[in-house]
Design a protein around this motif. Sequence first.
Motif, PDB file in Angstrom:
ATOM      1  N   SER A   1     -15.479   9.248   2.590  1.00  0.00           N
ATOM      2  CA  SER A   1     -14.997   7.912   2.944  1.00  0.00           C
ATOM      3  C   SER A   1     -13.589   7.686   2.418  1.00  0.00           C
ATOM      4  CB  SER A   1     -15.951   6.849   2.416  1.00  0.00           C
ATOM      5  OG  SER A   1     -16.018   6.905   1.005  1.00  0.00           O
TER       6      SER A   1
ATOM      7  N   VAL B   1      -7.213   0.066  15.185  1.00  0.00           N
ATOM      8  CA  VAL B   1      -7.242   0.821  13.927  1.00  0.00           C
ATOM      9  C   VAL B   1      -7.549  -0.098  12.755  1.00  0.00           C
ATOM     10  CG1 VAL B   1      -5.792   2.140  12.327  1.00  0.00           C
ATOM     11  CG2 VAL B   1      -5.768   2.682  14.743  1.00  0.00           C
TER      12      VAL B   1
ATOM     13  N   ALA C   1     -11.179   9.496   4.861  1.00  0.00           N
ATOM     14  CA  ALA C   1     -11.075   8.763   6.125  1.00  0.00           C
ATOM     15  C   ALA C   1     -10.240   7.510   5.937  1.00  0.00           C
ATOM     16  CB  ALA C   1     -12.457   8.408   6.642  1.00  0.00           C
ATOM     17  N   ALA C   2     -10.393   6.863   4.785  1.00  0.00           N
ATOM     18  CA  ALA C   2      -9.621   5.646   4.538  1.00  0.00           C
ATOM     19  C   ALA C   2      -8.134   5.965   4.443  1.00  0.00           C
ATOM     20  CB  ALA C   2     -10.101   4.974   3.264  1.00  0.00           C
TER      21      ALA C   2
ATOM     22  N   LYS D   1      -2.773   5.906   6.983  1.00  0.00           N
ATOM     23  CA  LYS D   1      -1.545   6.540   7.477  1.00  0.00           C
ATOM     24  C   LYS D   1      -1.318   6.226   8.949  1.00  0.00           C
ATOM     25  CE  LYS D   1      -1.606  10.286   4.133  1.00  0.00           C
ATOM     26  NZ  LYS D   1      -1.783  11.721   3.923  1.00  0.00           N
ATOM     27  N   VAL D   2      -2.397   6.222   9.730  1.00  0.00           N
ATOM     28  CA  VAL D   2      -2.282   5.871  11.155  1.00  0.00           C
ATOM     29  C   VAL D   2      -1.832   4.420  11.294  1.00  0.00           C
ATOM     30  CG1 VAL D   2      -3.590   5.543  13.292  1.00  0.00           C
ATOM     31  CG2 VAL D   2      -3.936   7.602  11.919  1.00  0.00           C
ATOM     32  N   THR D   3      -2.381   3.548  10.458  1.00  0.00           N
ATOM     33  CA  THR D   3      -2.001   2.129  10.497  1.00  0.00           C
ATOM     34  C   THR D   3      -0.525   1.962  10.169  1.00  0.00           C
ATOM     35  OG1 THR D   3      -4.228   1.511   9.811  1.00  0.00           O
ATOM     36  CG2 THR D   3      -2.533  -0.158   9.589  1.00  0.00           C
TER      37      THR D   3
ATOM     38  N   MET E   1     -11.208  -0.809  12.670  1.00  0.00           N
ATOM     39  CA  MET E   1     -12.047   0.328  12.283  1.00  0.00           C
ATOM     40  C   MET E   1     -12.065   0.567  10.773  1.00  0.00           C
ATOM     41  SD  MET E   1     -11.660   3.309  15.140  1.00  0.00           S
ATOM     42  CE  MET E   1      -9.982   3.676  14.731  1.00  0.00           C
ATOM     43  N   GLN E   2     -11.114  -0.001  10.071  1.00  0.00           N
ATOM     44  CA  GLN E   2     -11.035   0.256   8.635  1.00  0.00           C
ATOM     45  C   GLN E   2     -12.178  -0.425   7.903  1.00  0.00           C
ATOM     46  OE1 GLN E   2      -7.161  -0.711   7.161  1.00  0.00           O
ATOM     47  NE2 GLN E   2      -6.154   0.809   8.440  1.00  0.00           N
ATOM     48  N   ARG E   3     -12.556   0.193   6.802  1.00  0.00           N
ATOM     49  CA  ARG E   3     -13.654  -0.308   5.996  1.00  0.00           C
ATOM     50  C   ARG E   3     -13.181  -1.498   5.175  1.00  0.00           C
ATOM     51  NH1 ARG E   3     -17.081   1.284   1.131  1.00  0.00           N
ATOM     52  NH2 ARG E   3     -15.161   1.607   0.001  1.00  0.00           N
TER      53      ARG E   3
ATOM     54  N   ALA F   1      -6.605   8.490   5.870  1.00  0.00           N
ATOM     55  CA  ALA F   1      -6.136   8.875   7.199  1.00  0.00           C
ATOM     56  C   ALA F   1      -5.912   7.639   8.065  1.00  0.00           C
ATOM     57  CB  ALA F   1      -7.130   9.818   7.853  1.00  0.00           C
ATOM     58  N   LEU F   2      -6.863   6.701   8.023  1.00  0.00           N
ATOM     59  CA  LEU F   2      -6.691   5.469   8.800  1.00  0.00           C
ATOM     60  C   LEU F   2      -5.514   4.645   8.269  1.00  0.00           C
ATOM     61  CD1 LEU F   2     -10.323   4.203   9.508  1.00  0.00           C
ATOM     62  CD2 LEU F   2      -8.620   4.979  11.141  1.00  0.00           C
TER      63      LEU F   2
END
Length: 120
Positions: free
Chosen positions: A43, A19, A46-47, A52-54, A22-24, A49-50
């Motif tokens: 974007s 994860v 998505a940032a 929060k997953v992180t 995958m982040q920008r 969401a990533l």
Amino acid sequence: MENVILLVHLMLALALIGVVLMQRSEGGGLGMGGGGGGGLVSSRGAASALGKVTWGLAIAFIATSITLTIIAAENAAGSSVVDRITDAPAPAATPVLPDSGDSLLPPSLDGNAPLVPQAE
């Protein structure tokens, strides 16, 4: 139980690595900043969401780390490495070799004894 938690811990570590990769890139430290995308998900969405997953994976990773530490501390049962060393039996005494006089060779090679045993 410890093996199951360890397996979950390792899977969380791999997922967290994936994860994060995958982040920008925000600062463009390597000169490879992500491009703007015109898709269903912006974007910025998505940032977040990533992100929060992180955060979720990081919290779960820390929780499994603490759990494994507690289990290891319980399994230690108050014994230390120093206790194990002092409780170990003393090494056996080295065997005493027979006195061969002034010769450094074994008796079969010092010239006084025959190399091949004599038949009687």
